[in-house]
Design an enzyme around this catalytic site. Structure first.
Site: not given
Length: 336
Positions: A202, A228, A246
């Site tokens: 992250d 990412f 999502h």
């Protein structure tokens, strides 16, 4: 399907008032009212004095929440915790105080209030209201970013264990949690699969609050900073994307999936942990979340066929979808 005890007209009125309950819940979560009631019943006036707020206003908010079984008021006007209100205590097991603060913050509230513009144009009003896209705004506002990530961890903690238990990780040796936040899900994987070595991937500011060391897994899990959209760590058996796709439109999702496809070891797989919208009119948490995405973000909740199409564009194929006891499903993809 309507309840036989509620007139259809009244149902419409009740739904229209829903935002009032959200606002009331937001206020008591922000003020930490439940923490003050942990030692026993108290009057609104006593709570207001300690919290430095307006007593009559606090009373009216608590009275409303007591009517929906969040807090209770006795004949003497003293408020106490209910089983639901226990989850608003900061130190309660499975506390959702941070989750409520996150879900009811202006980042979601303001765009939802302008939903008609989204329906008219297909575009979220978020950029116009806040001056930039959702995650760009979070990256420049450390306070809102902290509320968001703490809230996501709070809600995820409610579901991580049961989701991790719904997939057999015992045959894997390495798992990368892509955009894994503070590491709550990866910790549950490491608990259940002693042979797995993990990578929590992250942004640096998110990893600063990672819980891997606190959980005792520092030797089995690396914290790796990155984006990412650019790449993901290479060579793992599985790449987990929990509540990631999502947030993004199809084009962005395909890019993320391609990075995972290119990085994974031979025989590897990608595990997408998102809701799968079922057919039919039955209530489903994914349908609510989908409209939340519509208001504030470029993403959406998807059907199984939607995931199949995304995987195909990224050089993957859907191998199976596994339900969990939560609204999330585990959608597994392997090399095409």
């Amino acid at each position: 399907m309507t309840s036989p005890t509620v007139h259809p007209a009244q149902r419409i009125v009740d739904l229209s008032f829903g935002f009032i309950l959200s606002g009331a819940l937001s206020s008591v979560a922000e003020l930490g009212v439940a923490d003050k009631l942990a030692q026993g019943p108290r009057s609104a006036a006593s709570l207001a004095e300690e919290l430095g707020v307006h007593a009559q206003s606090l009373y009216r908010v608590l009275r409303l929440l007591a009517s929906v079984e969040v807090f209770s008021e006795d004949e003497a006007g003293l408020f106490s915790l209910t089983p639901a209100a226990e989850y608003l205590r900061t130190e309660a097991p499975g506390s959702l105080r941070a989750g409520v603060r996150m879900l009811t913050q202006r980042l979601f509230w303001a765009p939802t209030g302008e939903m008609v513009d989204t329906v008219r144009t297909g575009q979220t009003p978020f950029d116009r209201i806040f001056g930039k896209p959702f995650f760009d705004y979070l990256n420049q506002d450390s306070v809102q970013s902290t509320v968001f990530h703490q809230g996501m961890s709070s809600i995820s903690d409610m579901e991580n264990g049961t989701i991790a238990a719904s997939y057999d990780f015992t045959g894997l040796s390495s798992v990368v949690d892509v955009g894994g936040g503070h590491g709550g899900f990866l910790i549950e994987v490491l608990k259940r699969a002693p042979q797995v070595r993990g990578v929590l991937f992250d942004h640096a500011q998110v990893l600063a609050d990672a819980r891997i060391a606190q959980a005792g897994f520092s030797e089995r899990c690396a914290l790796v900073e990155g984006d990412f959209f650019q790449s993901v760590p290479r060579g793992a058996d599985a790449y987990v994307l929990k509540r990631i796709l999502h947030d993004w439109n199809d084009e962005s999702c395909v890019g993320i999936l391609r990075h995972c496809r290119e990085a994974m070891a031979k025989g590897g797989r990608v595990l997408v942990l998102d809701t799968i919208i079922p057919p039919g009119n039955a209530p489903h948490g994914g349908k609510v979340l989908d409209v939340m995405m519509l208001a504030s973000l470029p993403g959406r909740e998807r059907t199984e066929e939607d995931f199949r199409k995304l995987f195909a564009q990224a050089g993957l194929k859907l191998s199976r979808s596994l339900p969990t006891p939560t609204t999330i499903s585990i959608t597994e993809a392997v090399a095409a």
